[in-house]
Design a protein around this motif. Structure first.
Motif, PDB file in Angstrom:
ATOM      1  N   GLU A   8      41.846  39.380  35.624  1.00  0.00           N
ATOM      2  CA  GLU A   8      40.771  38.915  34.760  1.00  0.00           C
ATOM      3  C   GLU A   8      40.320  40.074  33.896  1.00  0.00           C
ATOM      4  N   VAL A   9      39.952  39.768  32.653  1.00  0.00           N
ATOM      5  CA  VAL A   9      39.385  40.759  31.744  1.00  0.00           C
ATOM      6  C   VAL A   9      37.960  40.314  31.463  1.00  0.00           C
ATOM      7  N   CYS A  10      37.006  41.230  31.654  1.00  0.00           N
ATOM      8  CA  CYS A  10      35.593  40.884  31.595  1.00  0.00           C
ATOM      9  C   CYS A  10      34.851  41.803  30.625  1.00  0.00           C
ATOM     10  N   TYR A  11      33.944  41.197  29.846  1.00  0.00           N
ATOM     11  CA  TYR A  11      33.052  41.950  28.961  1.00  0.00           C
ATOM     12  C   TYR A  11      31.712  41.245  28.981  1.00  0.00           C
ATOM     13  N   ALA A  12      30.657  41.969  29.299  1.00  0.00           N
ATOM     14  CA  ALA A  12      29.334  41.359  29.422  1.00  0.00           C
ATOM     15  C   ALA A  12      28.378  41.911  28.376  1.00  0.00           C
ATOM     16  N   LEU A  13      27.665  41.006  27.746  1.00  0.00           N
ATOM     17  CA  LEU A  13      26.581  41.336  26.835  1.00  0.00           C
ATOM     18  C   LEU A  13      25.273  40.996  27.545  1.00  0.00           C
ATOM     19  N   PRO A  14      24.130  41.421  27.032  1.00  0.00           N
ATOM     20  CA  PRO A  14      22.878  41.124  27.725  1.00  0.00           C
ATOM     21  C   PRO A  14      22.642  39.624  27.949  1.00  0.00           C
ATOM     22  N   ASP A  15      23.138  38.780  27.049  1.00  0.00           N
ATOM     23  CA  ASP A  15      22.862  37.349  27.152  1.00  0.00           C
ATOM     24  C   ASP A  15      24.089  36.484  27.436  1.00  0.00           C
ATOM     25  N   ALA A  16      25.264  37.074  27.556  1.00  0.00           N
ATOM     26  CA  ALA A  16      26.474  36.286  27.791  1.00  0.00           C
ATOM     27  C   ALA A  16      27.572  37.151  28.405  1.00  0.00           C
ATOM     28  N   GLN A  17      28.489  36.473  29.085  1.00  0.00           N
ATOM     29  CA  GLN A  17      29.621  37.170  29.689  1.00  0.00           C
ATOM     30  C   GLN A  17      30.903  36.460  29.282  1.00  0.00           C
ATOM     31  N   THR A  18      31.919  37.247  28.973  1.00  0.00           N
ATOM     32  CA  THR A  18      33.241  36.695  28.681  1.00  0.00           C
ATOM     33  C   THR A  18      34.171  37.110  29.812  1.00  0.00           C
ATOM     34  N   LEU A  19      34.805  36.130  30.433  1.00  0.00           N
ATOM     35  CA  LEU A  19      35.729  36.383  31.532  1.00  0.00           C
ATOM     36  C   LEU A  19      37.004  35.600  31.233  1.00  0.00           C
ATOM     37  N   ILE A  20      38.101  36.312  31.054  1.00  0.00           N
ATOM     38  CA  ILE A  20      39.359  35.685  30.662  1.00  0.00           C
ATOM     39  C   ILE A  20      40.401  35.972  31.745  1.00  0.00           C
ATOM     40  N   LEU A  66      47.872  48.027  36.969  1.00  0.00           N
ATOM     41  CA  LEU A  66      47.086  46.957  37.579  1.00  0.00           C
ATOM     42  C   LEU A  66      47.766  46.413  38.824  1.00  0.00           C
ATOM     43  N   ALA A  67      46.968  45.818  39.688  1.00  0.00           N
ATOM     44  CA  ALA A  67      47.464  45.119  40.866  1.00  0.00           C
ATOM     45  C   ALA A  67      47.045  43.659  40.756  1.00  0.00           C
ATOM     46  N   ASP A  68      47.661  42.815  41.539  1.00  0.00           N
ATOM     47  CA  ASP A  68      47.336  41.392  41.528  1.00  0.00           C
ATOM     48  C   ASP A  68      45.852  41.177  41.829  1.00  0.00           C
ATOM     49  N   HIS A  69      45.220  40.308  41.071  1.00  0.00           N
ATOM     50  CA  HIS A  69      43.815  39.911  41.210  1.00  0.00           C
ATOM     51  C   HIS A  69      42.814  40.997  40.821  1.00  0.00           C
ATOM     52  N   ASP A  70      43.224  42.008  40.070  1.00  0.00           N
ATOM     53  CA  ASP A  70      42.273  43.011  39.569  1.00  0.00           C
ATOM     54  C   ASP A  70      41.374  42.376  38.509  1.00  0.00           C
ATOM     55  N   ARG A  71      40.170  42.916  38.386  1.00  0.00           N
ATOM     56  CA  ARG A  71      39.264  42.520  37.298  1.00  0.00           C
ATOM     57  C   ARG A  71      39.069  43.738  36.408  1.00  0.00           C
ATOM     58  N   VAL A  72      39.564  43.658  35.194  1.00  0.00           N
ATOM     59  CA  VAL A  72      39.418  44.724  34.205  1.00  0.00           C
ATOM     60  C   VAL A  72      38.063  44.531  33.524  1.00  0.00           C
ATOM     61  N   GLU A  73      37.252  45.569  33.535  1.00  0.00           N
ATOM     62  CA  GLU A  73      35.911  45.486  32.966  1.00  0.00           C
ATOM     63  C   GLU A  73      35.799  46.447  31.785  1.00  0.00           C
ATOM     64  N   ILE A  74      35.213  45.957  30.701  1.00  0.00           N
ATOM     65  CA  ILE A  74      34.947  46.789  29.525  1.00  0.00           C
ATOM     66  C   ILE A  74      33.451  47.037  29.523  1.00  0.00           C
ATOM     67  N   TYR A  75      33.061  48.299  29.586  1.00  0.00           N
ATOM     68  CA  TYR A  75      31.651  48.647  29.728  1.00  0.00           C
ATOM     69  C   TYR A  75      31.012  48.940  28.375  1.00  0.00           C
ATOM     70  N   ARG A  76      29.784  48.436  28.211  1.00  0.00           N
ATOM     71  CA  ARG A  76      29.005  48.749  27.011  1.00  0.00           C
ATOM     72  C   ARG A  76      28.397  50.133  27.175  1.00  0.00           C
ATOM     73  N   PRO A  77      28.152  50.831  26.074  1.00  0.00           N
ATOM     74  CA  PRO A  77      27.507  52.145  26.192  1.00  0.00           C
ATOM     75  C   PRO A  77      26.071  51.982  26.698  1.00  0.00           C
ATOM     76  N   LEU A  78      25.615  52.951  27.486  1.00  0.00           N
ATOM     77  CA  LEU A  78      24.242  52.920  27.988  1.00  0.00           C
ATOM     78  C   LEU A  78      23.275  53.222  26.853  1.00  0.00           C
ATOM     79  N   ILE A  79      22.193  52.481  26.808  1.00  0.00           N
ATOM     80  CA  ILE A  79      21.172  52.713  25.790  1.00  0.00           C
ATOM     81  C   ILE A  79      20.225  53.811  26.248  1.00  0.00           C
ATOM     82  N   VAL A  80      19.908  53.804  27.544  1.00  0.00           N
ATOM     83  CA  VAL A  80      18.993  54.787  28.128  1.00  0.00           C
ATOM     84  C   VAL A  80      19.652  55.380  29.359  1.00  0.00           C
TER      85      VAL A  80
END
Length: 110
Positions: A8-20, A66-80
């Protein structure tokens, strides 16, 4: 037929998450999974040269395998800075008359 992994490839915003969920060939890297997912077309604001990526909360390079069933996460930059944010919360709590979140009862309120 070559072996494939489900990831799975995941990217989360403050109000929504995309998981593919996608299948990638055995030996695929984080970069290859991100490219195959199409998440960069859906979120053009992602800049992999500046943003970190990881697998299950652990930062990894783009060429990490990668290995089977890994979740790849893309992190947003920290604001604080997290340490600074915590210190601000503690300072605010102390200004409001408590120490580290514990309200002390005054003699009048007992």
């Amino acid at each position: 037929m070559s072996a494939t992994f489900s990831v799975e490839v995941c990217y989360a915003l403050p109000d929504a998450q995309t998981l593919i969920a996608i299948d990638v060939p055995a030996g695929a890297t984080v970069q290859q999974a991100i490219d195959a997912s199409g998440i960069l077309r859906k979120h053009p604001e992602i800049d992999l040269s500046k943003q970190k990526v990881g697998i299950y909360g652990k930062v990894k390079p783009l060429d990490a395998p990668l290995a089977d069933h890994d979740r790849v996460e893309i992190y947003r930059p920290l604001i604080v800075d997290p340490k600074m944010a915590r210190q601000r919360r503690v300072d605010k709590t102390r200004r409001e008359g408590s120490i580290e979140g514990r309200k002390w009862l005054s003699k009048d309120s007992r």
